[in-house]
Design a protein around this motif. Sequence first.
Motif, PDB file in Angstrom:
ATOM      1  N   GLN A 118      45.260  56.321  34.547  1.00 22.56           N
ATOM      2  CA  GLN A 118      45.709  56.491  36.104  1.00 22.56           C
ATOM      3  C   GLN A 118      44.736  55.740  36.837  1.00 22.56           C
ATOM      4  O   GLN A 118      45.153  54.897  37.785  1.00 22.56           O
ATOM      5  N   LYS A 119      43.553  56.477  36.917  1.00 18.37           N
ATOM      6  CA  LYS A 119      42.528  55.865  37.727  1.00 18.37           C
ATOM      7  C   LYS A 119      41.844  54.817  37.023  1.00 18.37           C
ATOM      8  O   LYS A 119      41.672  54.656  35.734  1.00 18.37           O
ATOM      9  N   PRO A 120      41.355  53.676  37.690  1.00 22.15           N
ATOM     10  CA  PRO A 120      40.792  52.600  36.865  1.00 22.15           C
ATOM     11  C   PRO A 120      39.459  53.073  36.308  1.00 22.15           C
ATOM     12  O   PRO A 120      38.859  53.868  36.842  1.00 22.15           O
ATOM     13  N   THR A 121      39.128  52.746  35.174  1.00 24.61           N
ATOM     14  CA  THR A 121      38.260  53.475  34.267  1.00 24.61           C
ATOM     15  C   THR A 121      37.506  52.119  33.607  1.00 24.61           C
ATOM     16  O   THR A 121      37.041  52.435  32.785  1.00 24.61           O
ATOM     17  N   PRO A 122      36.897  51.521  34.363  1.00 25.31           N
ATOM     18  CA  PRO A 122      35.825  50.451  33.948  1.00 25.31           C
ATOM     19  C   PRO A 122      34.597  51.299  33.690  1.00 25.31           C
ATOM     20  O   PRO A 122      34.011  52.217  34.078  1.00 25.31           O
ATOM     21  N   GLN A 180      41.317  47.985  37.854  1.00 23.34           N
ATOM     22  CA  GLN A 180      42.582  48.210  36.949  1.00 23.34           C
ATOM     23  C   GLN A 180      42.901  46.988  36.330  1.00 23.34           C
ATOM     24  O   GLN A 180      43.105  47.270  35.080  1.00 23.34           O
ATOM     25  N   ARG A 181      42.950  45.931  36.961  1.00 23.06           N
ATOM     26  CA  ARG A 181      43.369  44.820  36.170  1.00 23.06           C
ATOM     27  C   ARG A 181      42.290  44.391  34.997  1.00 23.06           C
ATOM     28  O   ARG A 181      42.507  43.934  33.881  1.00 23.06           O
ATOM     29  N   ASP A 205      46.123  50.633  46.455  1.00 22.84           N
ATOM     30  CA  ASP A 205      46.787  50.563  47.718  1.00 22.84           C
ATOM     31  C   ASP A 205      48.149  49.640  47.306  1.00 22.84           C
ATOM     32  O   ASP A 205      48.020  48.942  46.168  1.00 22.84           O
ATOM     33  N   PRO A 206      48.796  49.647  48.303  1.00 22.52           N
ATOM     34  CA  PRO A 206      50.257  49.168  48.002  1.00 22.52           C
ATOM     35  C   PRO A 206      50.215  47.542  47.703  1.00 22.52           C
ATOM     36  O   PRO A 206      50.773  47.127  46.716  1.00 22.52           O
ATOM     37  N   ILE A 207      48.964  46.606  48.008  1.00 21.78           N
ATOM     38  CA  ILE A 207      49.117  45.423  47.885  1.00 21.78           C
ATOM     39  C   ILE A 207      48.486  45.174  46.150  1.00 21.78           C
ATOM     40  O   ILE A 207      49.125  44.532  45.515  1.00 21.78           O
ATOM     41  N   ALA A 208      47.390  45.962  45.833  1.00 27.86           N
ATOM     42  CA  ALA A 208      46.897  46.078  44.602  1.00 27.86           C
ATOM     43  C   ALA A 208      48.038  46.413  43.667  1.00 27.86           C
ATOM     44  O   ALA A 208      48.006  46.018  42.721  1.00 27.86           O
ATOM     45  N   SER A 209      48.608  47.414  44.174  1.00 29.31           N
ATOM     46  CA  SER A 209      49.751  48.177  43.279  1.00 29.31           C
ATOM     47  C   SER A 209      50.850  46.928  42.927  1.00 29.31           C
ATOM     48  O   SER A 209      51.402  46.968  41.828  1.00 29.31           O
TER      49      SER A 209
END
Lengths: 281, 288
Positions: A118-122, A180-181, A205-209
């Motif tokens: 769910q959360k980006p996990t780099p 996330q990507r 955020d909506p754009i990244a989403s």
Amino acid sequence: MTIEQLTDPCDSFTLGPLEAGPACCDPQPVIEVKNLSLRYHGKLALKQVSLDIYKGCITALIGPSGCGKTSLLSAVNRLTDLIPGCSVNGRILVQGRNIYDPDENVQALRRQVGMVFQKPTPFPLSIRRNLSLPLHEHGVTRKAEVADISEQALRDVGLWDEVCDRMDSAALNLSGGQQQRLCIARALALQPQILLMDEPCSALDPIASGIVEDLIGRLRGRYTVVIVTHNLAQARRIANYAAFFWVSEHAGQLIEFGRCQKIFESPRHELTAAYVNGVRG
Amino acid sequence: MHDAARKRSLRKLRENAAQCVIYSAVMLVSAVFIWLLIDLLRGGLSHLSWEFITELPRDAGRAGGIASILVSTLLILLVAVLTAVPVAWMTAILLAEFVATGSWFGKAVRFSLYVLAGVPSIVFGLFGNAFFCVYLGLGFSILSGGLTLACMLLPILASTAEAGLRAVPHIYRLTASALGLSRAAALLHLILPAAAPVMAAGLLLGIGRALAETAVLLFTSGYAERMPDSLLDSGRALALHIFDLSMNVPGGDEPAYASALVLVSLLLCINILAMKFAYGLQRSKLMP
């Protein structure tokens, strides 16, 4: 999506007609969940779930919080092994192989079944090292090969142009969407067949989403994707199949599974209808 | 209206009073430290010189320097740290990574560490004397002193390292597993580097504690003030030297002050380093 679509009076939904991609014409199960029950410290969290996930399709798991969607997801790559007090009954076949077999090679399974959280996990490492560390662990050690695979994975998620000149800078300095990507790229670099995604857009955020969602749509056909999402509109936009879960008697249950369009437009079960129309849940 | 104003002023008064109390407590604590420092500086600064650091003590420490004592102290510390660190950190890794949180084994180990941490140092001294000096036949030696100190350091090092490892977000472990990394690889490449600042800070605090230790070493490493030739020689630690000078050597006050000044500066350096590590950890983006 255009304005006309949004305001189409014939449409009973608020976000326009279903735009799910090409239907999978020849459903071929790649994950078969059979009578799966999952308990945390003896307390039932998921009750008797049976479900087929079809190859090359995107399957969305929807339902209210606490109905066991994420638990089901982590049962598919046996991440449940790491959760204290979690016990699994039943079987999950991945490509015909029971992954709860005592002889199962869990590391190989997890290479085959990637996961995005769910959360980006780099990892708190450089971008390059984030990609190369898992590759090294799986025996890909030749420098040129690692670089090629990393570049390909970053191109696949549309991140290459943004990071190619700062591969050695910290991954945690990227924006949330980029992180996330990167996590998706990291999973793709291991060339999995199946990708599990646990609300991959909900922390963005909506754009990244939107960017990540487009990316997931592009994975269709190449990978089998199982995605947990609370965003019903998103499920409708990207998924071919949807599974609706509900909590009854404190345990999550699969209420209905079927083609996404069917689940959203003509659900068999009244709970499903109430949920997808926003009446309950 | 009038009533409300009075209430307001009363509240303000209360707030001010509370602030006064807190500030005076802080002032008192700082004052003790500053007073101690000034006292040390006044008593020892005149005696402190490069020769004091580099010369051997003469006339029971009244004259000469503390070179052999610094060497002994360093050797004792080295023995203690080199023995305690591997054992303590492996214990911490076991407790934090491989033992289930609620298991009886983990509880038992943690409990024994707590007990060990609470044991007065004089008891460690007696134990070290009985076990290392007499039973193992190491005699009054730097080795005995170092090994006894190592026992004392174990709980500090193990519990700080465990806390550091536990502070690493669990999601890193999940993510690493989800990518098919083995536990060893995740530990080596992700979790230990992330916990390293806390572990290093714990190590520095432990060294600080060992450096200041007197009672333990009185019983184990002895108080010979000559330059040690081997680890089996008796050696006098800095804190012990101060004790001896001020208790047993008439006219030893000045070198005692100067030695104390050296000791306190060393401790101060170590504490500042430890704080820097802890601060660096806070600032680093490891903990989201």
